[in-house]
Design a protein around this motif. Structure first.
Motif, PDB file in Angstrom:
ATOM      1  N   PRO A  21       0.840  -1.213   0.000  1.00  0.00           N
ATOM      2  CA  PRO A  21       0.000   0.000   0.000  1.00  0.00           C
ATOM      3  C   PRO A  21       0.871   1.258   0.000  1.00  0.00           C
ATOM      4  O   PRO A  21       1.835   1.343   0.751  1.00  0.00           O
ATOM      5  N   LEU A  22       0.539   2.182  -0.859  1.00  0.00           N
ATOM      6  CA  LEU A  22       1.293   3.419  -0.992  1.00  0.00           C
ATOM      7  C   LEU A  22       0.354   4.587  -0.746  1.00  0.00           C
ATOM      8  O   LEU A  22      -0.560   4.833  -1.537  1.00  0.00           O
ATOM      9  N   ILE A  23       0.538   5.284   0.349  1.00  0.00           N
ATOM     10  CA  ILE A  23      -0.326   6.423   0.691  1.00  0.00           C
ATOM     11  C   ILE A  23       0.208   7.667  -0.003  1.00  0.00           C
ATOM     12  O   ILE A  23       1.355   8.048   0.185  1.00  0.00           O
ATOM     13  N   ARG A  24      -0.650   8.275  -0.833  1.00  0.00           N
ATOM     14  CA  ARG A  24      -0.273   9.499  -1.548  1.00  0.00           C
ATOM     15  C   ARG A  24      -0.577  10.745  -0.721  1.00  0.00           C
ATOM     16  O   ARG A  24       0.178  11.699  -0.743  1.00  0.00           O
ATOM     17  N   HIS A  25      -1.720  10.727  -0.034  1.00  0.00           N
ATOM     18  CA  HIS A  25      -2.090  11.871   0.802  1.00  0.00           C
ATOM     19  C   HIS A  25      -3.047  11.410   1.890  1.00  0.00           C
ATOM     20  O   HIS A  25      -3.937  10.604   1.635  1.00  0.00           O
ATOM     21  N   SER A  26      -2.842  11.919   3.076  1.00  0.00           N
ATOM     22  CA  SER A  26      -3.763  11.634   4.169  1.00  0.00           C
ATOM     23  C   SER A  26      -3.626  12.714   5.229  1.00  0.00           C
ATOM     24  O   SER A  26      -2.524  13.168   5.517  1.00  0.00           O
ATOM     25  N   ASP A  27      -4.762  13.101   5.783  1.00  0.00           N
ATOM     26  CA  ASP A  27      -4.714  14.012   6.926  1.00  0.00           C
ATOM     27  C   ASP A  27      -5.337  13.355   8.158  1.00  0.00           C
ATOM     28  O   ASP A  27      -5.653  14.016   9.130  1.00  0.00           O
ATOM     29  N   MET A  28      -5.479  12.019   8.114  1.00  0.00           N
ATOM     30  CA  MET A  28      -5.994  11.256   9.251  1.00  0.00           C
ATOM     31  C   MET A  28      -4.905  11.126  10.326  1.00  0.00           C
ATOM     32  O   MET A  28      -3.718  11.242  10.024  1.00  0.00           O
ATOM     33  N   SER A  29      -5.341  10.839  11.545  1.00  0.00           N
ATOM     34  CA  SER A  29      -4.374  10.544  12.594  1.00  0.00           C
ATOM     35  C   SER A  29      -3.654   9.247  12.248  1.00  0.00           C
ATOM     36  O   SER A  29      -4.156   8.440  11.457  1.00  0.00           O
ATOM     37  N   GLU A  30      -2.494   9.028  12.816  1.00  0.00           N
ATOM     38  CA  GLU A  30      -1.701   7.833  12.491  1.00  0.00           C
ATOM     39  C   GLU A  30      -2.475   6.542  12.791  1.00  0.00           C
ATOM     40  O   GLU A  30      -2.448   5.607  12.005  1.00  0.00           O
ATOM     41  N   GLU A  31      -3.158   6.498  13.932  1.00  0.00           N
ATOM     42  CA  GLU A  31      -3.912   5.303  14.311  1.00  0.00           C
ATOM     43  C   GLU A  31      -5.055   5.041  13.318  1.00  0.00           C
ATOM     44  O   GLU A  31      -5.237   3.922  12.847  1.00  0.00           O
ATOM     45  N   MET A  32      -5.792   6.080  12.997  1.00  0.00           N
ATOM     46  CA  MET A  32      -6.909   5.955  12.057  1.00  0.00           C
ATOM     47  C   MET A  32      -6.408   5.579  10.666  1.00  0.00           C
ATOM     48  O   MET A  32      -7.009   4.745   9.976  1.00  0.00           O
ATOM     49  N   LYS A  33      -5.284   6.173  10.249  1.00  0.00           N
ATOM     50  CA  LYS A  33      -4.713   5.887   8.943  1.00  0.00           C
ATOM     51  C   LYS A  33      -4.273   4.421   8.850  1.00  0.00           C
ATOM     52  O   LYS A  33      -4.540   3.752   7.853  1.00  0.00           O
ATOM     53  N   THR A  34      -3.656   3.901   9.906  1.00  0.00           N
ATOM     54  CA  THR A  34      -3.205   2.508   9.919  1.00  0.00           C
ATOM     55  C   THR A  34      -4.387   1.554   9.854  1.00  0.00           C
ATOM     56  O   THR A  34      -4.373   0.591   9.069  1.00  0.00           O
TER      57      THR A  34
END
Length: 105
Positions: A21-34
Motif C-alpha cells: 500500500p502506498l499512501i499518496r495523501h492523508s490528513d488522518m491521525s496515524e492510528e486511524m490511517k493505519t
C-alpha cells in the motif's frame, strides 16, 4: 553499433509496480490511517475481481467504526475534486495501479 543505440532509444520506460500500500495523501491521525489502510488491503484482496464490492465493504466498515457519511472510490482511472471534513481523507494506491479514495462529508 548504430542499431544498438536505436534499439535503446525505442525501449519504453519501465513501469514501477508497487505491491504494497502506498499512501499518496492523508490528513488522518496515524492510528486511524493505519486501521483504514489495513481495512483497504483486506477488502481489495478479498474482492480483487470487483472494485464495487471492495468499496462497499470499506464504506460499511468505516461507517460502523467512525460514524456515517464516509464515501469510497476504488478504481484504476479516475480523477477527483472533493470537499471533506478535515482529518478524514485518505488517498492511496494498492497493488500497483488500483487507487482508493476515502473521505467523510
Amino acid at each position: 553499433m548504430a542499431e544498438m543505440e536505436a534499439k535503446e532509444q525505442k525501449e519504453e520506460p519501465k513501469k514501477i509496480i508497487h505491491t504494497y500500500p502506498l499512501i499518496r495523501h492523508s490528513d488522518m491521525s496515524e492510528e486511524m490511517k493505519t486501521e483504514t489502510m489495513e481495512l483497504v488491503v483486506t477488502a481489495c484482496e478479498k474482492f480483487s475481481a470487483s472494485n464495487e464490492a471492495a468499496a462497499k465493504m470499506i464504506k460499511e466498515e468505516m461507517d460502523k467504526k467512525l460514524g456515517p457519511s464516509f464515501h469510497v472510490v476504488v478504481g484504476e482511472d479516475f480523477g477527483f475534486e472533493i470537499a471533506y471534513e478535515c482529518a478524514n481523507l485518505l488517498y492511496m494506491f494498492f497493488g500497483g495501479n488500483l487507487a482508493i479514495v476515502i473521505w467523510k462529508c
